[in-house]
Motif scaffolding. Sequence first.
Motif, PDB file in Angstrom:
ATOM      1  N   ARG A 168      12.491  -2.461   6.043  1.00 25.28           N
ATOM      2  CA  ARG A 168      13.885  -1.918   6.127  1.00 25.28           C
ATOM      3  C   ARG A 168      14.761  -3.245   6.347  1.00 25.28           C
ATOM      4  O   ARG A 168      14.729  -3.539   7.085  1.00 25.28           O
ATOM      5  N   PRO A 169      16.004  -3.307   5.417  1.00 22.50           N
ATOM      6  CA  PRO A 169      16.003  -2.630   4.178  1.00 22.50           C
ATOM      7  C   PRO A 169      15.118  -3.327   3.063  1.00 22.50           C
ATOM      8  O   PRO A 169      14.262  -3.900   3.727  1.00 22.50           O
ATOM      9  N   ASN A 170      15.307  -3.076   1.997  1.00 15.71           N
ATOM     10  CA  ASN A 170      14.250  -3.402   0.715  1.00 15.71           C
ATOM     11  C   ASN A 170      15.055  -4.483   0.034  1.00 15.71           C
ATOM     12  O   ASN A 170      16.103  -4.154  -0.632  1.00 15.71           O
ATOM     13  N   PRO A 171      14.921  -5.840   0.019  1.00 17.61           N
ATOM     14  CA  PRO A 171      14.023  -6.502   0.830  1.00 17.61           C
ATOM     15  C   PRO A 171      14.322  -6.648   2.323  1.00 17.61           C
ATOM     16  O   PRO A 171      15.600  -6.575   2.627  1.00 17.61           O
ATOM     17  N   GLY A 172      13.466  -6.738   3.104  1.00 18.62           N
ATOM     18  CA  GLY A 172      13.744  -6.997   4.390  1.00 18.62           C
ATOM     19  C   GLY A 172      12.296  -7.270   5.419  1.00 18.62           C
ATOM     20  O   GLY A 172      11.219  -7.635   4.726  1.00 18.62           O
ATOM     21  N   THR A 173      12.380  -6.934   6.584  1.00 23.41           N
ATOM     22  CA  THR A 173      11.229  -6.778   7.490  1.00 23.41           C
ATOM     23  C   THR A 173      10.424  -5.888   7.398  1.00 23.41           C
ATOM     24  O   THR A 173      10.322  -4.544   7.037  1.00 23.41           O
ATOM     25  N   MET A 174       8.965  -6.338   6.892  1.00 24.13           N
ATOM     26  CA  MET A 174       7.881  -5.456   6.445  1.00 24.13           C
ATOM     27  C   MET A 174       7.280  -5.077   7.725  1.00 24.13           C
ATOM     28  O   MET A 174       7.206  -5.544   8.692  1.00 24.13           O
ATOM     29  N   GLU A 175       6.534  -3.948   7.372  1.00 26.38           N
ATOM     30  CA  GLU A 175       5.746  -3.139   8.434  1.00 26.38           C
ATOM     31  C   GLU A 175       4.814  -2.402   7.474  1.00 26.38           C
ATOM     32  O   GLU A 175       4.903  -2.101   6.451  1.00 26.38           O
ATOM     33  N   VAL A 176       3.545  -2.031   8.237  1.00 22.38           N
ATOM     34  CA  VAL A 176       2.457  -1.470   7.618  1.00 22.38           C
ATOM     35  C   VAL A 176       1.788  -0.391   8.478  1.00 22.38           C
ATOM     36  O   VAL A 176       1.968  -0.536   9.763  1.00 22.38           O
ATOM     37  N   ALA A 177       1.279   0.671   7.925  1.00 20.99           N
ATOM     38  CA  ALA A 177       0.423   1.481   8.612  1.00 20.99           C
ATOM     39  C   ALA A 177      -0.801   1.891   7.958  1.00 20.99           C
ATOM     40  O   ALA A 177      -0.917   1.887   6.812  1.00 20.99           O
ATOM     41  N   VAL A 178      -1.876   1.992   8.754  1.00 21.35           N
ATOM     42  CA  VAL A 178      -3.355   2.530   8.256  1.00 21.35           C
ATOM     43  C   VAL A 178      -3.839   3.587   9.319  1.00 21.35           C
ATOM     44  O   VAL A 178      -3.769   3.379  10.364  1.00 21.35           O
ATOM     45  N   VAL A 179      -4.288   4.679   8.530  1.00 19.53           N
ATOM     46  CA  VAL A 179      -5.217   5.729   9.464  1.00 19.53           C
ATOM     47  C   VAL A 179      -6.334   5.773   8.869  1.00 19.53           C
ATOM     48  O   VAL A 179      -6.770   5.803   7.840  1.00 19.53           O
ATOM     49  N   ALA A 180      -7.320   5.606   9.951  1.00 22.67           N
ATOM     50  CA  ALA A 180      -8.568   5.251   9.825  1.00 22.67           C
ATOM     51  C   ALA A 180      -9.436   5.969  10.911  1.00 22.67           C
ATOM     52  O   ALA A 180      -9.158   5.563  11.832  1.00 22.67           O
ATOM     53  N   ALA A 181     -10.589   6.802  10.722  1.00 27.14           N
ATOM     54  CA  ALA A 181     -11.237   7.303  11.554  1.00 27.14           C
ATOM     55  C   ALA A 181     -10.609   7.872  12.826  1.00 27.14           C
ATOM     56  O   ALA A 181     -10.897   7.864  14.051  1.00 27.14           O
ATOM     57  N   THR A 222      -2.881   2.846  12.973  1.00 31.22           N
ATOM     58  CA  THR A 222      -2.707   1.372  13.252  1.00 31.22           C
ATOM     59  C   THR A 222      -1.098   1.080  12.700  1.00 31.22           C
ATOM     60  O   THR A 222      -0.895   1.148  11.380  1.00 31.22           O
ATOM     61  N   ILE A 223      -0.259   0.691  13.321  1.00 29.32           N
ATOM     62  CA  ILE A 223       1.198   0.160  12.704  1.00 29.32           C
ATOM     63  C   ILE A 223       1.406  -1.028  13.294  1.00 29.32           C
ATOM     64  O   ILE A 223       1.227  -1.629  14.368  1.00 29.32           O
ATOM     65  N   LEU A 224       1.657  -1.909  12.220  1.00 30.26           N
ATOM     66  CA  LEU A 224       2.131  -3.455  12.457  1.00 30.26           C
ATOM     67  C   LEU A 224       3.529  -3.817  12.031  1.00 30.26           C
ATOM     68  O   LEU A 224       3.724  -3.434  10.823  1.00 30.26           O
ATOM     69  N   ARG A 225       4.063  -4.159  12.747  1.00 28.04           N
ATOM     70  CA  ARG A 225       5.635  -4.289  12.456  1.00 28.04           C
ATOM     71  C   ARG A 225       5.934  -5.722  12.367  1.00 28.04           C
ATOM     72  O   ARG A 225       5.021  -6.805  12.861  1.00 28.04           O
ATOM     73  N   ASP A 226       7.029  -6.117  11.954  1.00 29.09           N
ATOM     74  CA  ASP A 226       7.759  -7.452  12.039  1.00 29.09           C
ATOM     75  C   ASP A 226       6.670  -8.355  11.248  1.00 29.09           C
ATOM     76  O   ASP A 226       6.246  -9.690  11.661  1.00 29.09           O
ATOM     77  N   LEU A 227       6.128  -8.235   9.956  1.00 33.05           N
ATOM     78  CA  LEU A 227       5.077  -9.129   9.225  1.00 33.05           C
ATOM     79  C   LEU A 227       6.071 -10.237   8.436  1.00 33.05           C
ATOM     80  O   LEU A 227       5.306 -10.253   7.349  1.00 33.05           O
ATOM     81  N   GLY A 228       7.187 -10.397   8.656  1.00 35.79           N
ATOM     82  CA  GLY A 228       7.847 -11.103   7.790  1.00 35.79           C
ATOM     83  C   GLY A 228       8.874 -10.601   6.864  1.00 35.79           C
ATOM     84  O   GLY A 228       9.122  -9.386   6.927  1.00 35.79           O
ATOM     85  N   GLN A 229       9.648 -11.250   6.047  1.00 38.88           N
ATOM     86  CA  GLN A 229      10.435 -10.963   5.097  1.00 38.88           C
ATOM     87  C   GLN A 229       9.682 -10.723   3.889  1.00 38.88           C
ATOM     88  O   GLN A 229       9.007 -11.425   3.338  1.00 38.88           O
ATOM     89  N   THR A 241       9.467  -7.673   0.070  1.00 35.74           N
ATOM     90  CA  THR A 241       9.851  -6.421  -0.381  1.00 35.74           C
ATOM     91  C   THR A 241       8.927  -5.206  -0.199  1.00 35.74           C
ATOM     92  O   THR A 241       7.865  -5.495   0.515  1.00 35.74           O
ATOM     93  N   SER A 242       9.198  -4.058  -0.673  1.00 36.90           N
ATOM     94  CA  SER A 242       8.592  -2.733  -0.404  1.00 36.90           C
ATOM     95  C   SER A 242       6.933  -3.048  -1.072  1.00 36.90           C
ATOM     96  O   SER A 242       6.039  -2.742  -0.455  1.00 36.90           O
ATOM     97  N   SER A 243       7.112  -3.999  -2.408  1.00 35.69           N
ATOM     98  CA  SER A 243       5.768  -4.135  -2.917  1.00 35.69           C
ATOM     99  C   SER A 243       4.849  -5.054  -2.221  1.00 35.69           C
ATOM    100  O   SER A 243       3.608  -4.786  -1.946  1.00 35.69           O
ATOM    101  N   ASP A 244       5.590  -6.087  -1.609  1.00 32.75           N
ATOM    102  CA  ASP A 244       4.880  -7.044  -0.849  1.00 32.75           C
ATOM    103  C   ASP A 244       4.205  -6.236   0.533  1.00 32.75           C
ATOM    104  O   ASP A 244       3.015  -6.437   0.828  1.00 32.75           O
ATOM    105  N   ALA A 245       4.963  -5.373   1.046  1.00 35.25           N
ATOM    106  CA  ALA A 245       4.643  -4.503   2.346  1.00 35.25           C
ATOM    107  C   ALA A 245       3.318  -3.634   1.923  1.00 35.25           C
ATOM    108  O   ALA A 245       2.351  -3.474   2.613  1.00 35.25           O
TER     109      ALA A 245
END
Length: 119
Positions: free
Chosen positions: A10-23, A27-34, A36-40
Amino acid sequence: MKIYFDGGCRPNPGTMEVAVVAAGQTTILRDLGQGTSSDAEWLALIHALTIALTLGTDFVLLGDSADIIGKANGAVKCRDAGRVYLKRFRALAGSPARVRYIKRSQNLAGIALARSHVR
Protein backbone atom coordinates in the motif's frame (compact mmCIF):
# COMPACT_ATOMS: atom_id res chain seq x y z
CA MET A 1 -2.08 -29.61 4.75
CA LYS A 2 -3.39 -26.47 3.06
CA ILE A 3 -1.21 -23.41 3.51
CA TYR A 4 -2.63 -20.10 2.28
CA PHE A 5 -0.47 -17.13 1.32
CA ASP A 6 -1.02 -13.56 0.15
CA GLY A 7 1.11 -10.48 -0.29
CA GLY A 8 0.35 -6.86 -0.92
CA CYS A 9 1.57 -3.34 -0.68
CA ARG A 10 0.00 0.00 0.00
CA PRO A 11 0.23 1.88 -2.34
CA ASN A 12 1.51 -0.16 -5.30
CA PRO A 13 4.48 0.16 -5.39
CA GLY A 14 4.84 0.76 -1.70
CA THR A 15 5.51 -0.87 1.65
CA MET A 16 5.12 -4.64 1.36
CA GLU A 17 3.35 -7.02 3.74
CA VAL A 18 2.51 -10.73 3.67
CA ALA A 19 0.13 -13.14 5.37
CA VAL A 20 0.28 -16.91 5.72
CA VAL A 21 -2.36 -19.18 7.27
CA ALA A 22 -1.18 -22.65 8.24
CA ALA A 23 -2.35 -25.17 10.84
CA GLY A 24 -4.94 -22.73 12.18
CA GLN A 25 -2.35 -20.00 12.76
CA THR A 26 -2.18 -16.68 10.93
CA THR A 27 1.15 -14.94 10.47
CA ILE A 28 1.24 -11.36 9.19
CA LEU A 29 4.55 -9.66 8.47
CA ARG A 30 4.54 -5.93 7.78
CA ASP A 31 7.09 -3.35 6.69
CA LEU A 32 9.04 -5.73 4.43
CA GLY A 33 10.56 -2.89 2.46
CA GLN A 34 9.46 -1.18 -0.71
CA GLY A 35 8.27 -3.13 -3.73
CA THR A 36 5.40 -4.02 -6.01
CA SER A 37 2.44 -6.29 -5.40
CA SER A 38 4.28 -8.98 -7.39
CA ASP A 39 7.31 -8.67 -5.11
CA ALA A 40 5.01 -9.02 -2.10
CA GLU A 41 3.31 -12.12 -3.57
CA TRP A 42 6.72 -13.75 -4.11
CA LEU A 43 7.72 -12.95 -0.51
CA ALA A 44 4.44 -14.42 0.73
CA LEU A 45 4.97 -17.61 -1.29
CA ILE A 46 8.53 -17.97 0.02
CA HIS A 47 7.38 -17.37 3.60
CA ALA A 48 4.57 -19.93 3.17
CA LEU A 49 7.08 -22.48 1.90
CA THR A 50 9.38 -21.77 4.86
CA ILE A 51 6.50 -22.40 7.28
CA ALA A 52 5.46 -25.54 5.38
CA LEU A 53 8.96 -26.97 5.61
CA THR A 54 9.11 -26.38 9.38
CA LEU A 55 5.80 -28.23 9.84
CA GLY A 56 7.30 -31.29 8.17
CA THR A 57 4.10 -32.56 6.60
CA ASP A 58 2.66 -33.03 3.12
CA PHE A 59 1.40 -29.63 1.99
CA VAL A 60 -0.07 -27.59 -0.84
CA LEU A 61 0.54 -23.83 -1.07
CA LEU A 62 -2.59 -21.90 -2.04
CA GLY A 63 -2.64 -18.33 -3.35
CA ASP A 64 -4.63 -16.01 -5.58
CA SER A 65 -1.87 -14.62 -7.81
CA ALA A 66 -2.17 -16.62 -11.03
CA ASP A 67 0.97 -14.95 -12.43
CA ILE A 68 3.24 -15.84 -9.51
CA ILE A 69 1.81 -19.36 -9.22
CA GLY A 70 2.31 -19.94 -12.94
CA LYS A 71 5.92 -18.83 -12.66
CA ALA A 72 6.57 -20.88 -9.51
CA ASN A 73 5.18 -23.98 -11.24
CA GLY A 74 7.15 -23.35 -14.44
CA ALA A 75 3.99 -22.91 -16.54
CA VAL A 76 4.81 -19.25 -17.22
CA LYS A 77 8.28 -18.03 -18.19
CA CYS A 78 9.75 -15.73 -15.55
CA ARG A 79 11.39 -12.90 -17.50
CA ASP A 80 11.17 -10.04 -15.05
CA ALA A 81 12.76 -9.18 -11.73
CA GLY A 82 10.89 -12.17 -10.30
CA ARG A 83 13.72 -14.44 -11.46
CA VAL A 84 15.58 -13.70 -8.22
CA TYR A 85 12.54 -14.75 -6.19
CA LEU A 86 11.98 -17.83 -8.34
CA LYS A 87 15.57 -18.93 -7.82
CA ARG A 88 15.20 -18.44 -4.06
CA PHE A 89 11.88 -20.34 -4.04
CA ARG A 90 13.29 -23.30 -5.97
CA ALA A 91 16.42 -23.48 -3.82
CA LEU A 92 14.30 -23.56 -0.68
CA ALA A 93 11.84 -26.10 -2.11
CA GLY A 94 14.53 -28.54 -3.20
CA SER A 95 12.02 -30.63 -5.13
CA PRO A 96 8.95 -29.27 -6.91
CA ALA A 97 6.46 -27.85 -4.42
CA ARG A 98 2.74 -28.04 -4.99
CA VAL A 99 1.47 -24.51 -5.58
CA ARG A 100 -2.16 -24.01 -6.61
CA TYR A 101 -4.37 -21.08 -7.57
CA ILE A 102 -7.54 -20.33 -5.61
CA LYS A 103 -10.04 -17.51 -5.90
CA ARG A 104 -9.43 -14.39 -3.84
CA SER A 105 -12.63 -15.06 -1.88
CA GLN A 106 -11.24 -18.46 -0.80
CA ASN A 107 -7.79 -17.24 0.22
CA LEU A 108 -7.73 -17.25 4.03
CA ALA A 109 -4.43 -15.34 4.06
CA GLY A 110 -5.84 -12.62 1.82
CA ILE A 111 -8.93 -12.36 4.00
CA ALA A 112 -6.76 -12.08 7.12
CA LEU A 113 -4.60 -9.41 5.52
CA ALA A 114 -7.64 -7.38 4.45
CA ARG A 115 -9.23 -7.66 7.90
CA SER A 116 -6.04 -6.50 9.56
CA HIS A 117 -6.53 -3.11 7.88
CA VAL A 118 -10.10 -2.60 9.13
CA ARG A 119 -10.09 -0.21 12.05
